[in-house]
Scaffold this motif. Structure first.
Motif, PDB file in Angstrom:
ATOM      1  N   SER A 279       0.829  -1.207   0.000  1.00  0.00           N
ATOM      2  CA  SER A 279       0.000   0.000   0.000  1.00  0.00           C
ATOM      3  C   SER A 279       0.864   1.258   0.000  1.00  0.00           C
ATOM      4  O   SER A 279       1.586   1.515   0.962  1.00  0.00           O
ATOM      5  CB  SER A 279      -0.915   0.013   1.230  1.00  0.00           C
ATOM      6  N   PRO A 280       0.774   2.073  -1.070  1.00  0.00           N
ATOM      7  CA  PRO A 280       1.574   3.299  -1.093  1.00  0.00           C
ATOM      8  C   PRO A 280       1.113   4.322  -0.063  1.00  0.00           C
ATOM      9  O   PRO A 280       1.924   5.071   0.473  1.00  0.00           O
ATOM     10  CB  PRO A 280       1.410   3.820  -2.519  1.00  0.00           C
ATOM     11  N   GLY A 281      -0.172   4.352   0.265  1.00  0.00           N
ATOM     12  CA  GLY A 281      -0.673   5.319   1.250  1.00  0.00           C
ATOM     13  C   GLY A 281      -0.099   5.074   2.631  1.00  0.00           C
ATOM     14  O   GLY A 281       0.345   6.006   3.310  1.00  0.00           O
ATOM     15  N   THR A 282      -0.085   3.834   3.071  1.00  0.00           N
ATOM     16  CA  THR A 282       0.479   3.501   4.377  1.00  0.00           C
ATOM     17  C   THR A 282       1.976   3.783   4.387  1.00  0.00           C
ATOM     18  O   THR A 282       2.506   4.372   5.340  1.00  0.00           O
ATOM     19  CB  THR A 282       0.208   2.023   4.726  1.00  0.00           C
ATOM     20  N   CYS A 283       2.656   3.411   3.324  1.00  0.00           N
ATOM     21  CA  CYS A 283       4.098   3.645   3.213  1.00  0.00           C
ATOM     22  C   CYS A 283       4.400   5.149   3.278  1.00  0.00           C
ATOM     23  O   CYS A 283       5.350   5.566   3.938  1.00  0.00           O
ATOM     24  CB  CYS A 283       4.596   3.045   1.906  1.00  0.00           C
ATOM     25  N   LEU A 284       3.576   5.946   2.628  1.00  0.00           N
ATOM     26  CA  LEU A 284       3.765   7.392   2.641  1.00  0.00           C
ATOM     27  C   LEU A 284       3.515   7.970   4.037  1.00  0.00           C
ATOM     28  O   LEU A 284       4.217   8.886   4.465  1.00  0.00           O
ATOM     29  CB  LEU A 284       2.853   8.057   1.608  1.00  0.00           C
ATOM     30  N   ASN A 285       2.561   7.411   4.770  1.00  0.00           N
ATOM     31  CA  ASN A 285       2.338   7.875   6.148  1.00  0.00           C
ATOM     32  C   ASN A 285       3.539   7.568   7.033  1.00  0.00           C
ATOM     33  O   ASN A 285       3.884   8.369   7.913  1.00  0.00           O
ATOM     34  CB  ASN A 285       1.054   7.280   6.726  1.00  0.00           C
ATOM     35  N   VAL A 286       4.194   6.449   6.813  1.00  0.00           N
ATOM     36  CA  VAL A 286       5.413   6.138   7.562  1.00  0.00           C
ATOM     37  C   VAL A 286       6.487   7.173   7.228  1.00  0.00           C
ATOM     38  O   VAL A 286       7.193   7.659   8.118  1.00  0.00           O
ATOM     39  CB  VAL A 286       5.900   4.701   7.268  1.00  0.00           C
ATOM     40  N   LEU A 287       6.601   7.538   5.948  1.00  0.00           N
ATOM     41  CA  LEU A 287       7.561   8.571   5.557  1.00  0.00           C
ATOM     42  C   LEU A 287       7.225   9.894   6.227  1.00  0.00           C
ATOM     43  O   LEU A 287       8.127  10.581   6.735  1.00  0.00           O
ATOM     44  CB  LEU A 287       7.579   8.756   4.037  1.00  0.00           C
ATOM     45  N   ARG A 288       5.964  10.270   6.240  1.00  0.00           N
ATOM     46  CA  ARG A 288       5.574  11.544   6.875  1.00  0.00           C
ATOM     47  C   ARG A 288       5.999  11.569   8.336  1.00  0.00           C
ATOM     48  O   ARG A 288       6.468  12.595   8.832  1.00  0.00           O
ATOM     49  CB  ARG A 288       4.064  11.743   6.741  1.00  0.00           C
ATOM     50  N   LEU A 289       5.832  10.470   9.025  1.00  0.00           N
ATOM     51  CA  LEU A 289       6.267  10.393  10.424  1.00  0.00           C
ATOM     52  C   LEU A 289       7.789  10.487  10.513  1.00  0.00           C
ATOM     53  O   LEU A 289       8.329  11.201  11.363  1.00  0.00           O
ATOM     54  CB  LEU A 289       5.755   9.107  11.073  1.00  0.00           C
ATOM     55  N   ALA A 290       8.503   9.793   9.627  1.00  0.00           N
ATOM     56  CA  ALA A 290       9.971   9.822   9.641  1.00  0.00           C
ATOM     57  C   ALA A 290      10.491  11.230   9.376  1.00  0.00           C
ATOM     58  O   ALA A 290      11.453  11.672  10.016  1.00  0.00           O
ATOM     59  CB  ALA A 290      10.531   8.847   8.607  1.00  0.00           C
ATOM     60  N   LEU A 291       9.858  11.951   8.462  1.00  0.00           N
ATOM     61  CA  LEU A 291      10.286  13.317   8.153  1.00  0.00           C
ATOM     62  C   LEU A 291      10.130  14.238   9.360  1.00  0.00           C
ATOM     63  O   LEU A 291      10.829  15.248   9.470  1.00  0.00           O
ATOM     64  CB  LEU A 291       9.512  13.872   6.964  1.00  0.00           C
ATOM     65  N   LEU A 292       9.221  13.887  10.262  1.00  0.00           N
ATOM     66  CA  LEU A 292       8.995  14.667  11.482  1.00  0.00           C
ATOM     67  C   LEU A 292       9.742  14.091  12.692  1.00  0.00           C
ATOM     68  O   LEU A 292       9.507  14.509  13.821  1.00  0.00           O
ATOM     69  CB  LEU A 292       7.486  14.731  11.777  1.00  0.00           C
ATOM     70  N   SER A 293      10.582  13.088  12.430  1.00  0.00           N
ATOM     71  CA  SER A 293      11.346  12.403  13.494  1.00  0.00           C
ATOM     72  C   SER A 293      10.445  11.742  14.521  1.00  0.00           C
ATOM     73  O   SER A 293      10.730  11.742  15.726  1.00  0.00           O
ATOM     74  CB  SER A 293      12.325  13.374  14.177  1.00  0.00           C
ATOM     75  N   ARG A 294       9.336  11.168  14.046  1.00  0.00           N
ATOM     76  CA  ARG A 294       8.418  10.418  14.906  1.00  0.00           C
ATOM     77  C   ARG A 294       8.616   8.922  14.641  1.00  0.00           C
ATOM     78  O   ARG A 294       8.386   8.473  13.520  1.00  0.00           O
ATOM     79  CB  ARG A 294       6.962  10.752  14.627  1.00  0.00           C
ATOM     80  N   PRO A 295       9.038   8.147  15.615  1.00  0.00           N
ATOM     81  CA  PRO A 295       9.206   6.705  15.396  1.00  0.00           C
ATOM     82  C   PRO A 295       7.876   6.044  15.044  1.00  0.00           C
ATOM     83  O   PRO A 295       6.823   6.431  15.556  1.00  0.00           O
ATOM     84  CB  PRO A 295       9.713   6.189  16.742  1.00  0.00           C
ATOM     85  N   CYS A 296       7.961   5.032  14.188  1.00  0.00           N
ATOM     86  CA  CYS A 296       6.755   4.311  13.775  1.00  0.00           C
ATOM     87  C   CYS A 296       7.046   2.818  13.735  1.00  0.00           C
ATOM     88  O   CYS A 296       8.005   2.377  13.101  1.00  0.00           O
ATOM     89  CB  CYS A 296       6.308   4.794  12.391  1.00  0.00           C
ATOM     90  N   VAL A 297       6.203   2.051  14.424  1.00  0.00           N
ATOM     91  CA  VAL A 297       6.282   0.594  14.379  1.00  0.00           C
ATOM     92  C   VAL A 297       5.404   0.131  13.220  1.00  0.00           C
ATOM     93  O   VAL A 297       4.247   0.550  13.106  1.00  0.00           O
ATOM     94  CB  VAL A 297       5.803  -0.032  15.708  1.00  0.00           C
ATOM     95  N   ILE A 298       5.987  -0.716  12.355  1.00  0.00           N
ATOM     96  CA  ILE A 298       5.256  -1.214  11.184  1.00  0.00           C
ATOM     97  C   ILE A 298       5.118  -2.723  11.303  1.00  0.00           C
ATOM     98  O   ILE A 298       6.112  -3.441  11.476  1.00  0.00           O
ATOM     99  CB  ILE A 298       5.993  -0.877   9.866  1.00  0.00           C
ATOM    100  N   TYR A 299       3.883  -3.174  11.210  1.00  0.00           N
ATOM    101  CA  TYR A 299       3.597  -4.603  11.128  1.00  0.00           C
ATOM    102  C   TYR A 299       3.381  -4.900   9.651  1.00  0.00           C
ATOM    103  O   TYR A 299       2.354  -4.540   9.083  1.00  0.00           O
ATOM    104  CB  TYR A 299       2.359  -4.962  11.956  1.00  0.00           C
ATOM    105  N   ASP A 300       4.376  -5.514   9.014  1.00  0.00           N
ATOM    106  CA  ASP A 300       4.345  -5.839   7.593  1.00  0.00           C
ATOM    107  C   ASP A 300       3.738  -7.233   7.463  1.00  0.00           C
ATOM    108  O   ASP A 300       4.404  -8.239   7.723  1.00  0.00           O
ATOM    109  CB  ASP A 300       5.766  -5.780   7.030  1.00  0.00           C
ATOM    110  N   THR A 301       2.465  -7.274   7.075  1.00  0.00           N
ATOM    111  CA  THR A 301       1.759  -8.555   7.022  1.00  0.00           C
ATOM    112  C   THR A 301       2.222  -9.414   5.851  1.00  0.00           C
ATOM    113  O   THR A 301       2.130 -10.635   5.925  1.00  0.00           O
ATOM    114  CB  THR A 301       0.231  -8.352   6.960  1.00  0.00           C
ATOM    115  N   MET A 302       2.735  -8.805   4.784  1.00  0.00           N
ATOM    116  CA  MET A 302       3.199  -9.584   3.633  1.00  0.00           C
ATOM    117  C   MET A 302       4.459 -10.374   3.990  1.00  0.00           C
ATOM    118  O   MET A 302       4.582 -11.543   3.646  1.00  0.00           O
ATOM    119  CB  MET A 302       3.480  -8.682   2.433  1.00  0.00           C
TER     120      MET A 302
END
Length: 177
Positions: free
Chosen positions: A112-135
């Motif tokens: 999903s590009p939308g979810t991936c982009l939200n992770v980037l948005r958090l990274a650009l703001l220096s906000r850690p993000c835990v990702i559960y990659d179901t694939m």
């Protein structure tokens, strides 16, 4: 109280057990939750939070009314810029949740590009993000754009191209820095 941006892919209709446990920890710690109104992972997580009768939730939506607000929580209307169409209708609300968040938790289908982009948005703001990659059946924490690049490159060039097509000029510029 920390604010946690919960999000995920629209094609996910079953949350992984470790993500359910992590959301239970968020509830136990009484952190605030920022969540979208999309079907799929957002609605599944809303259902879980509603089952806990959890109150510290804000639902962000782009249209006049939320598509999903399963706990009848406070709703925050973040309208898109005039003339916006397609996926971009929801991008501004996603950016707003990233801005307000201290941390992120994403359930990603690995494509999903939308979810991936939200992770980037958090990274650009220096906000850690835990990702559960179901694939790929793995959990990762993205804390920087370097971590994000590793995540997206592991997903393949098609995913990166789709994400790049959805980025704003400012997001592209920040990623290049």
């Amino acid at each position: 109280m920390a604010m946690i941006f919960l999000g995920g892919s629209r094609d996910i209709f079953e949350l992984p057990a470790p993500a359910i446990e992590r959301i239970g920890t968020i509830v136990s710690a009484e952190h605030g939750v920022l969540i979208g109104d999309a079907p799929g992972a957002d609605a599944e997580m809303q259902g879980l939070l509603a089952g806990y009768n959890y109150e510290h939730v804000g639902v962000f939506h782009a249209r006049a009314e939320p598509r999903n607000n399963l706990g009848d929580w406070a709703a925050y209307h973040i309208p898109p810029p005039a003339g916006t169409q397609g996926f971009a209708i929801h991008a501004e609300k996603d950016r707003e949740m990233a801005r307000r968040a201290d941390f992120g938790l994403m359930i990603w289908d690995g494509a999903s590009p939308g979810t991936c982009l939200n992770v980037l948005r958090l990274a650009l703001l220096s906000r850690p993000c835990v990702i559960y990659d179901t694939m790929r059946r793995r959990v990762a924490t993205v804390q920087s754009t370097t971590d994000w690049r590793s995540m997206v490159l592991g997903a393949g060039p098609d995913v990166y191209r789709q994400v790049e097509a959805r980025m704003t000029a400012d997001e592209r510029l920040a990623l290049a820095a």
